[in-house]
Design a protein around this motif. Structure first.
Motif, PDB file in Angstrom:
ATOM      1  N   ASN A  55      43.362 -26.658  64.727  1.00  0.00           N
ATOM      2  CA  ASN A  55      44.023 -25.514  65.348  1.00  0.00           C
ATOM      3  C   ASN A  55      44.078 -25.646  66.870  1.00  0.00           C
ATOM      4  O   ASN A  55      45.049 -25.223  67.504  1.00  0.00           O
ATOM      5  CB  ASN A  55      43.306 -24.217  64.953  1.00  0.00           C
ATOM      6  CG  ASN A  55      43.517 -23.861  63.492  1.00  0.00           C
ATOM      7  OD1 ASN A  55      44.517 -24.254  62.894  1.00  0.00           O
ATOM      8  ND2 ASN A  55      42.571 -23.131  62.907  1.00  0.00           N
ATOM      9  N   SER A  56      43.042 -26.240  67.450  1.00  0.00           N
ATOM     10  CA  SER A  56      43.046 -26.482  68.905  1.00  0.00           C
ATOM     11  C   SER A  56      44.080 -27.535  69.281  1.00  0.00           C
ATOM     12  O   SER A  56      44.730 -27.445  70.326  1.00  0.00           O
ATOM     13  CB  SER A  56      41.660 -26.925  69.369  1.00  0.00           C
ATOM     14  OG  SER A  56      40.705 -25.901  69.165  1.00  0.00           O
ATOM     15  N   ILE A  57      44.231 -28.542  68.412  1.00  0.00           N
ATOM     16  CA  ILE A  57      45.217 -29.605  68.656  1.00  0.00           C
ATOM     17  C   ILE A  57      46.636 -29.043  68.613  1.00  0.00           C
ATOM     18  O   ILE A  57      47.493 -29.410  69.418  1.00  0.00           O
ATOM     19  CB  ILE A  57      45.057 -30.734  67.617  1.00  0.00           C
ATOM     20  CG1 ILE A  57      43.723 -31.453  67.820  1.00  0.00           C
ATOM     21  CG2 ILE A  57      46.215 -31.736  67.697  1.00  0.00           C
ATOM     22  CD1 ILE A  57      43.322 -32.336  66.658  1.00  0.00           C
ATOM     23  N   LYS A  58      46.876 -28.113  67.704  1.00  0.00           N
ATOM     24  CA  LYS A  58      48.221 -27.578  67.499  1.00  0.00           C
ATOM     25  C   LYS A  58      48.766 -26.863  68.733  1.00  0.00           C
ATOM     26  O   LYS A  58      49.982 -26.835  68.952  1.00  0.00           O
ATOM     27  CB  LYS A  58      48.229 -26.614  66.305  1.00  0.00           C
ATOM     28  CG  LYS A  58      48.073 -27.278  64.948  1.00  0.00           C
ATOM     29  CD  LYS A  58      49.263 -28.167  64.616  1.00  0.00           C
ATOM     30  CE  LYS A  58      50.515 -27.371  64.320  1.00  0.00           C
ATOM     31  NZ  LYS A  58      51.643 -28.249  63.922  1.00  0.00           N
ATOM     32  N   ILE A  59      47.902 -26.267  69.533  1.00  0.00           N
ATOM     33  CA  ILE A  59      48.382 -25.506  70.695  1.00  0.00           C
ATOM     34  C   ILE A  59      48.494 -26.352  71.961  1.00  0.00           C
ATOM     35  O   ILE A  59      48.923 -25.849  73.005  1.00  0.00           O
ATOM     36  CB  ILE A  59      47.480 -24.283  70.959  1.00  0.00           C
ATOM     37  CG1 ILE A  59      46.052 -24.724  71.310  1.00  0.00           C
ATOM     38  CG2 ILE A  59      47.479 -23.341  69.757  1.00  0.00           C
ATOM     39  CD1 ILE A  59      45.134 -23.567  71.686  1.00  0.00           C
ATOM     40  N   LEU A  60      48.129 -27.634  71.866  1.00  0.00           N
ATOM     41  CA  LEU A  60      48.246 -28.519  73.029  1.00  0.00           C
ATOM     42  C   LEU A  60      49.680 -28.999  73.202  1.00  0.00           C
ATOM     43  O   LEU A  60      50.393 -29.229  72.217  1.00  0.00           O
ATOM     44  CB  LEU A  60      47.315 -29.729  72.874  1.00  0.00           C
ATOM     45  CG  LEU A  60      45.812 -29.449  72.949  1.00  0.00           C
ATOM     46  CD1 LEU A  60      45.032 -30.708  72.586  1.00  0.00           C
ATOM     47  CD2 LEU A  60      45.423 -28.972  74.338  1.00  0.00           C
ATOM     48  N   ASP A  61      50.105 -29.138  74.442  1.00  0.00           N
ATOM     49  CA  ASP A  61      51.448 -29.621  74.751  1.00  0.00           C
ATOM     50  C   ASP A  61      51.397 -31.136  74.959  1.00  0.00           C
ATOM     51  O   ASP A  61      51.050 -31.608  76.042  1.00  0.00           O
ATOM     52  CB  ASP A  61      51.983 -28.927  76.012  1.00  0.00           C
ATOM     53  CG  ASP A  61      53.429 -29.324  76.314  1.00  0.00           C
ATOM     54  OD1 ASP A  61      54.003 -30.140  75.556  1.00  0.00           O
ATOM     55  OD2 ASP A  61      53.972 -28.814  77.313  1.00  0.00           O
ATOM     56  N   PHE A  62      51.756 -31.878  73.929  1.00  0.00           N
ATOM     57  CA  PHE A  62      51.651 -33.334  74.006  1.00  0.00           C
ATOM     58  C   PHE A  62      52.756 -33.948  74.866  1.00  0.00           C
ATOM     59  O   PHE A  62      52.713 -35.138  75.183  1.00  0.00           O
ATOM     60  CB  PHE A  62      51.644 -33.949  72.605  1.00  0.00           C
ATOM     61  CG  PHE A  62      50.274 -33.986  71.994  1.00  0.00           C
ATOM     62  CD1 PHE A  62      49.517 -35.139  72.006  1.00  0.00           C
ATOM     63  CD2 PHE A  62      49.732 -32.844  71.420  1.00  0.00           C
ATOM     64  CE1 PHE A  62      48.243 -35.171  71.468  1.00  0.00           C
ATOM     65  CE2 PHE A  62      48.465 -32.858  70.869  1.00  0.00           C
ATOM     66  CZ  PHE A  62      47.706 -34.021  70.889  1.00  0.00           C
ATOM     67  N   ASP A  63      53.744 -33.155  75.264  1.00  0.00           N
ATOM     68  CA  ASP A  63      54.764 -33.652  76.199  1.00  0.00           C
ATOM     69  C   ASP A  63      54.149 -33.921  77.574  1.00  0.00           C
ATOM     70  O   ASP A  63      54.673 -34.705  78.356  1.00  0.00           O
ATOM     71  CB  ASP A  63      55.908 -32.638  76.333  1.00  0.00           C
ATOM     72  CG  ASP A  63      56.768 -32.575  75.080  1.00  0.00           C
ATOM     73  OD1 ASP A  63      56.774 -33.573  74.332  1.00  0.00           O
ATOM     74  OD2 ASP A  63      57.402 -31.532  74.851  1.00  0.00           O
ATOM     75  N   LYS A  64      53.026 -33.269  77.864  1.00  0.00           N
ATOM     76  CA  LYS A  64      52.340 -33.449  79.143  1.00  0.00           C
ATOM     77  C   LYS A  64      51.265 -34.528  79.063  1.00  0.00           C
ATOM     78  O   LYS A  64      50.624 -34.844  80.061  1.00  0.00           O
ATOM     79  CB  LYS A  64      51.700 -32.131  79.584  1.00  0.00           C
ATOM     80  CG  LYS A  64      52.706 -31.025  79.879  1.00  0.00           C
ATOM     81  CD  LYS A  64      51.990 -29.750  80.307  1.00  0.00           C
ATOM     82  CE  LYS A  64      52.980 -28.634  80.606  1.00  0.00           C
ATOM     83  NZ  LYS A  64      52.288 -27.379  80.997  1.00  0.00           N
ATOM     84  N   ILE A  65      51.058 -35.049  77.864  1.00  0.00           N
ATOM     85  CA  ILE A  65      50.004 -36.052  77.665  1.00  0.00           C
ATOM     86  C   ILE A  65      50.657 -37.420  77.478  1.00  0.00           C
ATOM     87  O   ILE A  65      51.244 -37.703  76.443  1.00  0.00           O
ATOM     88  CB  ILE A  65      49.135 -35.697  76.442  1.00  0.00           C
ATOM     89  CG1 ILE A  65      48.478 -34.328  76.667  1.00  0.00           C
ATOM     90  CG2 ILE A  65      48.073 -36.768  76.204  1.00  0.00           C
ATOM     91  CD1 ILE A  65      47.755 -33.792  75.454  1.00  0.00           C
ATOM     92  N   LYS A  66      50.583 -38.246  78.492  1.00  0.00           N
ATOM     93  CA  LYS A  66      51.261 -39.550  78.472  1.00  0.00           C
ATOM     94  C   LYS A  66      50.331 -40.615  77.904  1.00  0.00           C
ATOM     95  O   LYS A  66      49.822 -41.479  78.610  1.00  0.00           O
ATOM     96  CB  LYS A  66      51.711 -39.936  79.887  1.00  0.00           C
ATOM     97  CG  LYS A  66      52.573 -38.880  80.579  1.00  0.00           C
ATOM     98  CD  LYS A  66      53.876 -38.615  79.835  1.00  0.00           C
ATOM     99  CE  LYS A  66      54.738 -37.601  80.550  1.00  0.00           C
ATOM    100  NZ  LYS A  66      55.962 -37.267  79.811  1.00  0.00           N
ATOM    101  N   SER A  67      50.075 -40.523  76.614  1.00  0.00           N
ATOM    102  CA  SER A  67      49.209 -41.515  75.973  1.00  0.00           C
ATOM    103  C   SER A  67      49.711 -41.771  74.570  1.00  0.00           C
ATOM    104  O   SER A  67      49.658 -40.880  73.705  1.00  0.00           O
ATOM    105  CB  SER A  67      47.756 -41.024  75.932  1.00  0.00           C
ATOM    106  OG  SER A  67      46.966 -41.874  75.127  1.00  0.00           O
ATOM    107  N   ASN A  68      50.187 -42.981  74.326  1.00  0.00           N
ATOM    108  CA  ASN A  68      50.695 -43.314  72.995  1.00  0.00           C
ATOM    109  C   ASN A  68      49.581 -43.309  71.945  1.00  0.00           C
ATOM    110  O   ASN A  68      49.793 -42.962  70.791  1.00  0.00           O
ATOM    111  CB  ASN A  68      51.389 -44.681  73.009  1.00  0.00           C
ATOM    112  CG  ASN A  68      50.426 -45.825  73.264  1.00  0.00           C
ATOM    113  OD1 ASN A  68      49.709 -45.829  74.247  1.00  0.00           O
ATOM    114  ND2 ASN A  68      50.424 -46.812  72.391  1.00  0.00           N
TER     115      ASN A  68
END
Length: 415
Positions: free
Chosen positions: A255-268
């Motif tokens: 549930n914590s992962i779901k609310i994170l904005d992965f567009d801001k996380i530059k890690s493949n």
């Protein structure tokens, strides 16, 4: 041998000054001393150049290679390159003597760290440091391990010394696994290092170990404002709880992962972990959606997204670990066959280590899709001496399980 063209390093010039004075028979402290030295050297190096070498006057220019050759010849060497080789030999011998002094407890840690920090960082220094670590763990030297990352010169140049640094971090992790007193130090000191990368936490993902999970929690508390660090924490913990079938804790981190904005996380790598966690979640709670998620993974154009073949191998390795846990063996085979071809000879050393791990997962996938002969072929070419160089308990378990299964099959056939 190619001639050295870079400006002379200060430690080499300091060694040169000592050798010149040794040969001259006295110290060079004044311009008059340089005038006598000029004559003694057969007028081969100018007085002003000698004054600059001995820091009697300031100068923007560095001694040229011919001048350094003249100085080296005066000191009894063939040329400047041979002079540098002599310096390196003496320096390595000093380091060996330092190790013996440490074994005999003749060197205080403050002095030891100062000596390490003052070294020109070369592979020999990493080799010495590795031996120091093994010595200090036998001595149970808590101060040394509490301050080990204070030797910043050893850990900042990741591009040049990635493998040497990785080996030291790996060794530390193995020692932590075996020593409770060192685990306590790691929990308290290794979660927020003063470097661009959190080497110990992020390079050696080892959540099976309780001490690592405590260390990871401290890391999360210290870096909570960083989206990548927050994502890393929840992804690793979600993976761990899925592995031990603690679905309540898994769902909390999911549930914590779901609310994170992965567009801001530059890690493949973090993105691959996210895709994998999503598949695990759906396999557990929404089986009807799992097929769509897996199809979306197969649509990733790894060949286009990751032009660098080593990055491509690494990305496929991470998503394959999750697919393997979800028994998606044919999907793994299809992805590897589609996106990893004949250009594997371009792999970096790091890429080779990851490819070795990925081949184990591929071999396991082939076994479970009834391509036993191809599974055997892969196991025959896997570099067994690299299995422990890239910390991956997951692939090691697969490898050992495959070897056991195949040996049983061979035994049945032979009987």
């Amino acid at each position: 041998m190619a001639r050295i063209t870079n400006p002379a390093k200060e430690e080499h010039l300091e060694f040169l000054r000592s050798k010149i004075q040794e040969n001259f028979g006295r110290k060079i402290n004044t311009t008059t001393d340089c005038e006598f030295l000029y004559s003694n050297m057969g007028n081969s190096v100018s007085i002003d150049t000698l004054r600059r070498i001995f820091k009697l006057i300031k100068g923007e220019t560095h001694p040229s290679l011919p001048i350094l050759d003249y100085c080296a010849i005066y000191c009894g060497f063939k040329n400047w390159e041979v002079f540098i080789e002599e310096y390196n030999v003496l320096n390595r011998n000093k380091l060996k003597a330092l190790l013996i002094d440490c074994v005999e407890n003749k060197v205080k840690n403050e002095e030891l760290f100062f000596i390490i920090e003052s070294q020109i960082v070369e592979k020999e220094v990493y080799s010495l440091f590795t031996q120091l670590i093994l010595t200090k763990v036998i001595q149970k030297d808590k101060y040394f391990f509490e301050n080990i990352f204070e030797c910043e010169t050893l850990f900042v140049n990741i591009e040049k010394f990635r493998y040497e640094i990785h080996y030291i971090i790996h060794l530390l992790c193995v020692l932590c696994n075996q020593n409770k007193w060192l685990q306590k130090i790691a929990i308290k000191h290794y979660f927020n290092l003063p470097y661009d990368d959190d080497l110990f936490v992020e390079w050696l993902v080892n959540p099976e170990q309780e001490y690592y999970r405590k260390l990871l929690l401290n890391y999360y508390k210290a870096k909570k404002s960083n989206p990548s660090s927050e994502a890393f924490f929840h992804l690793i913990m979600a993976t761990y709880y899925a592995d031990i079938k603690n679905w309540e804790e898994f769902k909390s981190h999911y549930n914590s992962i779901k609310i994170l904005d992965f567009d801001k996380i530059k890690s493949n790598i973090l993105l691959m972990r996210k895709y994998g966690i999503e598949v695990i979640y759906q396999k557990k709670y929404k089986e009807e959606n799992a097929k769509t998620s897996i199809e979306n993974i197969t649509k990733i154009n790894f060949s286009k997204e990751y032009k660098d073949i080593s990055d491509r191998v690494t990305s496929i390795l991470f998503i394959s670990e999750y697919l393997y846990k979800c028994n998606e063996f044919q999907t793994i085979v299809n992805i590897i066959r589609k996106h990893l071809g004949s250009d594997l000879f371009l792999l970096t050393h790091w890429g080779n280590l990851n490819w070795n791990q990925l081949q184990i997962i591929l071999a396991g996938s082939l076994y479970f899709t009834n391509e036993i002969s191809k599974c055997n072929l892969i196991l025959d070419v896997i570099s067994k001496n690299q299995l422990n160089l890239n910390f991956s308990p997951f692939s090691n378990v697969i490898y050992n399980d495959l070897v056991m299964k195949l040996n049983i099959q061979k035994s049945i056939i032979n009987n």
